[in-house]
Design a protein around this motif. Structure first.
Motif, mmCIF file in Angstrom:
data_model
loop_
_atom_site.group_PDB
_atom_site.id
_atom_site.type_symbol
_atom_site.label_atom_id
_atom_site.label_comp_id
_atom_site.label_asym_id
_atom_site.label_seq_id
_atom_site.Cartn_x
_atom_site.Cartn_y
_atom_site.Cartn_z
ATOM 1 N N ASP A 10 0.815 -1.250 -0.115
ATOM 2 C CA ASP A 10 -0.033 -0.054 -0.063
ATOM 3 C C ASP A 10 0.980 1.338 0.066
ATOM 4 O O ASP A 10 0.578 2.414 -0.754
ATOM 5 C CB ASP A 10 -0.856 -0.053 1.143
ATOM 6 C CG ASP A 10 -2.040 -1.226 1.142
ATOM 7 O OD1 ASP A 10 -2.589 -1.217 0.225
ATOM 8 O OD2 ASP A 10 -2.161 -1.876 2.120
ATOM 9 N N PRO A 137 -7.871 2.923 10.529
ATOM 10 C CA PRO A 137 -6.652 2.152 10.053
ATOM 11 C C PRO A 137 -6.520 2.679 8.447
ATOM 12 O O PRO A 137 -7.471 3.516 7.747
ATOM 13 C CB PRO A 137 -7.195 0.727 9.732
ATOM 14 C CG PRO A 137 -8.787 0.844 9.831
ATOM 15 C CD PRO A 137 -9.283 1.980 10.551
ATOM 16 N N TYR A 139 -5.515 0.577 6.363
ATOM 17 C CA TYR A 139 -6.049 -0.434 5.192
ATOM 18 C C TYR A 139 -6.961 -1.230 6.000
ATOM 19 O O TYR A 139 -6.495 -1.783 6.711
ATOM 20 C CB TYR A 139 -4.794 -0.989 4.802
ATOM 21 C CG TYR A 139 -5.292 -2.371 3.655
ATOM 22 C CD1 TYR A 139 -6.125 -2.086 2.863
ATOM 23 C CD2 TYR A 139 -4.519 -3.414 3.901
ATOM 24 C CE1 TYR A 139 -6.735 -3.436 1.880
ATOM 25 C CE2 TYR A 139 -4.998 -4.597 3.219
ATOM 26 C CZ TYR A 139 -5.824 -4.517 2.171
ATOM 27 O OH TYR A 139 -6.270 -5.487 1.487
ATOM 28 N N GLU A 140 -8.170 -1.346 5.681
ATOM 29 C CA GLU A 140 -9.245 -1.927 6.122
ATOM 30 C C GLU A 140 -9.026 -3.680 5.594
ATOM 31 O O GLU A 140 -9.849 -4.006 4.767
ATOM 32 C CB GLU A 140 -10.712 -1.638 6.149
ATOM 33 C CG GLU A 140 -10.881 -0.396 6.906
ATOM 34 C CD GLU A 140 -12.280 0.173 6.373
ATOM 35 O OE1 GLU A 140 -13.089 -0.427 5.921
ATOM 36 O OE2 GLU A 140 -12.447 1.215 6.868
ATOM 37 N N CYS A 141 -8.082 -4.352 6.139
ATOM 38 C CA CYS A 141 -7.691 -5.523 5.746
ATOM 39 C C CYS A 141 -8.513 -6.680 6.079
ATOM 40 O O CYS A 141 -8.411 -7.156 7.492
ATOM 41 C CB CYS A 141 -6.192 -5.679 5.834
ATOM 42 S SG CYS A 141 -5.488 -7.442 5.080
ATOM 43 N N HIS A 142 -9.273 -7.214 5.618
ATOM 44 C CA HIS A 142 -10.230 -8.427 6.173
ATOM 45 C C HIS A 142 -10.041 -9.498 5.153
ATOM 46 O O HIS A 142 -10.752 -10.655 5.352
ATOM 47 C CB HIS A 142 -11.726 -8.043 6.192
ATOM 48 C CG HIS A 142 -11.990 -6.962 6.990
ATOM 49 N ND1 HIS A 142 -11.685 -7.121 8.682
ATOM 50 C CD2 HIS A 142 -12.242 -5.405 7.044
ATOM 51 C CE1 HIS A 142 -12.057 -6.014 9.288
ATOM 52 N NE2 HIS A 142 -12.261 -5.010 8.152
ATOM 53 N N PHE A 147 -3.609 -10.269 4.238
ATOM 54 C CA PHE A 147 -3.346 -10.010 5.797
ATOM 55 C C PHE A 147 -1.798 -10.491 6.160
ATOM 56 O O PHE A 147 -0.677 -10.049 6.271
ATOM 57 C CB PHE A 147 -4.122 -10.549 6.920
ATOM 58 C CG PHE A 147 -4.090 -9.888 8.218
ATOM 59 C CD1 PHE A 147 -4.291 -8.996 8.773
ATOM 60 C CD2 PHE A 147 -3.258 -10.838 9.160
ATOM 61 C CE1 PHE A 147 -4.332 -8.627 10.229
ATOM 62 C CE2 PHE A 147 -2.899 -10.362 10.469
ATOM 63 C CZ PHE A 147 -3.686 -9.517 10.779
ATOM 64 N N GLY A 172 -8.128 -2.896 11.113
ATOM 65 C CA GLY A 172 -7.500 -3.033 9.921
ATOM 66 C C GLY A 172 -6.225 -2.677 10.189
ATOM 67 O O GLY A 172 -5.540 -2.752 11.506
ATOM 68 N N SER A 174 -2.255 -0.505 10.078
ATOM 69 C CA SER A 174 -1.759 1.038 9.690
ATOM 70 C C SER A 174 -0.193 0.774 9.441
ATOM 71 O O SER A 174 0.478 -0.233 10.026
ATOM 72 C CB SER A 174 -1.961 2.067 10.534
ATOM 73 O OG SER A 174 -3.491 2.611 10.237
ATOM 74 N N MET A 186 -1.727 -3.167 13.988
ATOM 75 C CA MET A 186 -3.026 -3.759 13.829
ATOM 76 C C MET A 186 -4.040 -2.864 14.619
ATOM 77 O O MET A 186 -3.649 -2.576 16.086
ATOM 78 C CB MET A 186 -3.103 -5.045 14.054
ATOM 79 C CG MET A 186 -4.273 -5.768 14.172
ATOM 80 S SD MET A 186 -4.462 -7.587 14.379
ATOM 81 C CE MET A 186 -4.139 -7.594 15.982
#
Lengths: 251, 196
Positions: A10, A137, A139-142, A147, A172, A174, A186
């Motif tokens: 990112d 965050p 990046y809202e990583c789900h 991840f 998410g 950062s 996280m």
């Protein structure tokens, strides 16, 4: 071996949008757009936003009738404290400028791009700023795969998140710095209280990380495993989130 | 922008008040675009930004200020601009009247053919001649950013300043300036992805 390219980091993508990548790095990202159409669309959207910003906030020409700044011997009216007349502050700025000069000289002589400047900072400070900025965050990583890839890329070891109990949720990731430029954080909510877990290589650990003001309500917890160091920062009395972050990929 | 070292050099002791005033006026003129960008960033709109800068300059005059270097003058001016803009924004947000009737704004927003429609600045309610709906949405989304984030974004995107320069203007660390810009861009993309 497959020819599949690794997904973007990112921060690389943001640096691409910011035009701070080298030509070679830019070419690499542009080539990857073939595989990642959504990123290409995002870049196009950013160009459109930038153009709209330039149109809506045009650079204005200075007025013709300039004020006359003829001074008297009265002291300067204070606006926000005397920080710019503080000799220590000026000294630090001068030292920083000298360092930049040395770095640029090195860059010019060697042809190498200098490594980005980085300074470790207390994680409690980053936590406080993140909370003040809305605790959002980067990046809202789900996606489990993504991840794991992020940690593999930044810390050299893939990580996954074990199922969290009720009342605990991951918001998410950062990349706020802290220990190194690659520190991954996280962001979680535990019983509606903001919690940050910072992860980095153990080699990047710094004494600054756990520094907390004596009257602060922020607590910093540390653990180390598999060559990684983790810090959990929150106002809770015990660590409640870092235990769910495990080395390896999700099964 | 001049180099920070140049700006921090103290004025020579034998400089007359008139000579110094001329130097500060020239510095004010060359910094005017960036000062206006900071004002626009705090206000969240371009209109009124120039007035804010000129107000800050007039305060600098009325306070009988004395600056020992160009850097101290600029630091004072940027700080004054931020405070004046903040005051102006507070006054503006308390205002309950707009240049255009909100009913008309609603009608305009619902025009089926948006390509040629005149759009509205959500900050002031005023019609701009060539503003598109995308720009309307952008201005609305900008209001949701923090003041500092908007300023950093404008200084980087429109004025193409380095993060070191932005950090100095905003009196924040470089990393924070960069973070403001990256997060603001990300937020705007997220908000505007449905507008295209």
């Amino acid at each position: 071996m497959s020819n599949e390219r690794k997904p973007f980091r990112d921060d690389d993508f943001e640096a691409f949008l910011d035009s701070t990548l080298s030509e070679a790095e830019r070419e690499k990202i542009l080539a990857q757009f073939e595989d990642e159409g959504s990123r290409r669309d995002e870049a196009q959207l950013q160009r459109k936003i930038d153009a709209a910003l330039r149109k809506s906030f045009p650079i204005v020409a200075p007025p013709d009738n300039l004020p006359s700044f003829t001074e008297t011997d009265e002291p300067v009216a204070e606006i926000d404290g005397p920080i710019h007349r503080n000799p220590l502050f000026l000294g630090i700025l001068a030292a920083a400028a000298a360092l930049v000069g040395i770095a640029l000289t090195f860059w010019t002589l060697t042809g190498n791009k200098p490594a980005p400047y980085f300074k470790p900072m207390p994680l409690a400070q980053i936590y406080r700023e993140t909370v003040q900025n809305g605790f959002v965050p980067y990046y809202e990583c789900h996606d489990n795969q993504r991840f794991a890839d992020i940690f593999a890329d930044r810390q050299g070891i893939a990580m996954h998140l074990s199922p969290m109990p009720e009342g605990t949720r991951m918001l998410g990731l950062s990349y706020p710095g802290g220990l190194s430029r690659d520190t991954t954080a996280m962001l979680c909510m535990v019983d509606e209280s903001p919690v940050m877990v910072f992860v980095d290589r153990a080699a990047a650990d710094s004494e600054l990380a756990a520094q907390v003001a004596s009257d602060s309500e922020i607590n910093v917890f540390r653990s180390e495993r598999d060559g990684l160091v983790m810090y959990e920062v929150s106002e809770l009395e015990t660590p409640r989130a870092m235990e769910f972050l495990d080395v390896g990929r999700a099964q | 922008m001049n180099s920070p070292q140049d700006l921090k050099a103290k004025f020579p002791g034998n400089l007359s008040a008139h000579q110094k005033g001329t130097m500060l006026a020239a510095l004010y003129q060359s910094s005017f675009p960036q000062l206006t960008a900071v004002a626009a960033g705090v206000l969240g709109r371009q209109e009124g930004a120039e007035d804010v800068v000129q107000l800050a300059a007039s305060i600098a005059l009325s306070k009988n200020t004395q600056f020992e270097s160009e850097a101290s003058f600029l630091a004072w001016m940027y700080s004054a601009v931020r405070k004046c803009a903040l005051n102006e924004r507070r006054k503006f947000s308390r205002r309950r009247t707009f240049a255009t009737d909100p009913v008309n704004l609603h009608l305009i927003d619902n025009e089926p053919d948006v390509s040629g429609a005149k759009s509205v600045d959500p900050g002031s309610g005023e019609l701009l001649t060539d503003q598109t709906c995308f720009e309307d949405d952008l201005l609305a989304a900008l209001q949701e950013l923090a003041d500092d984030a908007r300023c950093c974004l404008l200084l980087r995107t429109v004025h193409e300043l380095s993060y070191a320069e932005i950090a100095e203007i905003m009196e924040i660390p470089q990393g924070t300036a960069m973070s403001h810009v990256y997060r603001s861009r990300q937020f705007l993309r997220k908000r505007l992805s449905s507008s295209i």
